[in-house]
Design an enzyme around this catalytic site. Sequence first.
Site, PDB file in Angstrom:
ATOM      1  N   ILE A 190       3.340  -6.451   2.334  1.00  0.00           N
ATOM      2  CA  ILE A 190       1.263  -6.650   3.254  1.00  0.00           C
ATOM      3  C   ILE A 190       1.772  -5.646   4.329  1.00  0.00           C
ATOM      4  CG2 ILE A 190       1.466  -8.400   5.061  1.00  0.00           C
ATOM      5  CD1 ILE A 190       3.064 -10.688   3.271  1.00  0.00           C
ATOM      6  N   ARG A 230      11.662   2.518   7.467  1.00  0.00           N
ATOM      7  CA  ARG A 230      12.505   3.435   7.333  1.00  0.00           C
ATOM      8  C   ARG A 230      12.436   4.445   6.303  1.00  0.00           C
ATOM      9  NH1 ARG A 230      16.778  -0.559   6.126  1.00  0.00           N
ATOM     10  NH2 ARG A 230      15.142  -1.705   5.311  1.00  0.00           N
ATOM     11  N   GLU A 261       4.259   8.417   3.549  1.00  0.00           N
ATOM     12  CA  GLU A 261       3.249   9.794   3.204  1.00  0.00           C
ATOM     13  C   GLU A 261       2.140   9.423   1.638  1.00  0.00           C
ATOM     14  OE1 GLU A 261       6.519  12.271   5.362  1.00  0.00           O
ATOM     15  OE2 GLU A 261       6.450  12.303   2.943  1.00  0.00           O
ATOM     16  N   TYR A 263      16.541 -17.363   7.936  1.00  0.00           N
ATOM     17  CA  TYR A 263      14.816 -16.596   8.238  1.00  0.00           C
ATOM     18  C   TYR A 263      14.315 -17.903   8.452  1.00  0.00           C
ATOM     19  CZ  TYR A 263      10.419 -15.206   5.998  1.00  0.00           C
ATOM     20  OH  TYR A 263       9.212 -14.390   5.693  1.00  0.00           O
ATOM     21  N   GLU A 299       3.040 -12.008  -3.180  1.00  0.00           N
ATOM     22  CA  GLU A 299       4.001 -11.055  -4.276  1.00  0.00           C
ATOM     23  C   GLU A 299       3.999 -10.032  -4.125  1.00  0.00           C
ATOM     24  OE1 GLU A 299       1.710 -11.446  -7.804  1.00  0.00           O
ATOM     25  OE2 GLU A 299       3.729 -10.102  -9.298  1.00  0.00           O
ATOM     26  N   THR A 300       5.034  -9.230  -2.973  1.00  0.00           N
ATOM     27  CA  THR A 300       5.340  -8.087  -2.514  1.00  0.00           C
ATOM     28  C   THR A 300       6.569  -7.814  -3.555  1.00  0.00           C
ATOM     29  OG1 THR A 300       6.645  -9.347  -0.600  1.00  0.00           O
ATOM     30  CG2 THR A 300       3.883  -8.860  -0.718  1.00  0.00           C
TER      31      THR A 300
END
Length: 255
Positions: free
Chosen positions: A18, A38, A44, A161, A197-198
């Site tokens: 996202i 991270r 990049e 969570y 969906e990730t």
Amino acid sequence: MDRWKGRVALVTGASVGIGAAIAKSLVQHGMKVVGCARNVKQIENLAAECVSSGFSGTLFPYKCDLTVEDEVLSMFSWIKVQHQGIDVCINNAGLALPEPLLSGKTSGWKTMMDVNVIGLSVCTREAYQSMKERKVDDGHIININSICGHRVINNADAHFYTASKYAVTALTEGLRQELREAKTHIRATGISPGLVETEFAYRFYSENQVKAEATYKSYKCLQAADIANAVVYVLSAPPYVQIGDIEITPVEQMM
Ligand SMILES: NC(=O)c1ccc[n+]([C@@H]2O[C@H](COP(=O)([O-])OP(=O)(O)OC[C@H]3O[C@@H](n4cnc5c(N)ncnc54)[C@H](OP(=O)(O)O)[C@@H]3O)[C@@H](O)[C@H]2O)c1
């Protein structure tokens, strides 16, 4: 989105999913976007993709682990030197670890709190201070929450969570109230997606990739771009319009 052209946004967790979609979309709309995570190499690559697509904004990758406050503070100092400060803060970075309340590891609970709650709060505070010192009165802080921030789904793996996302609901509304008390027109909004969906499920179930894959196969899930579109909608609202929280779910998702 014209008034945001050339202005500065921070998107946390911009390496994949996202956050990457939001960063890309804001660059497309002409913003200067600092994308942090991270895995900076992936940001990049995204920055290079934005250049080759001819987008009018720019993506500036920044390596930062949100669980380390010094890294977050250094990032804000770097933003001040390079870009004066930020006008929009998208608190997107987040994760779930399968650590049930009756048997989960304390370290897993702490990681979820450090990223989903503390990291988000440090970025919010620093973003507000950056806006205040430059007298930016039309800034926007958007928290990527979850439907788990509004109801407890019967899944032991997700209960902690869920607690962290309930905290995000309280933090978004508390922030809105503090901003009003401070007599600013800076706005706070939560966006609460259902299943998108990730890489999220693959990280959640890192020891069971079949289960992760199945998560996204039972029905047509949201795509990261759907959430980026919601961010654009929120930022496009006229300055007097306060959008509190938007819930977006796949049509077929049972809740
Ligand atoms: N996918 C869903 O179904 C869904 C539904 C509702 C809400 N959400 C929320 O949406 C947000 C984004 O999730 P996603 O689906 O895009 O997940 P994702 O694909 O797993 O991406 C998570 C992002 O968070 C970053 N992140 C995690 N830990 C971090 C840390 N310590 N420091 C800095 N960045 C960190 C990751 O970057 P690095 O690993 O490179 O650091 C990555 O860019 C989360 O807040 C999540 O709770 C997701």
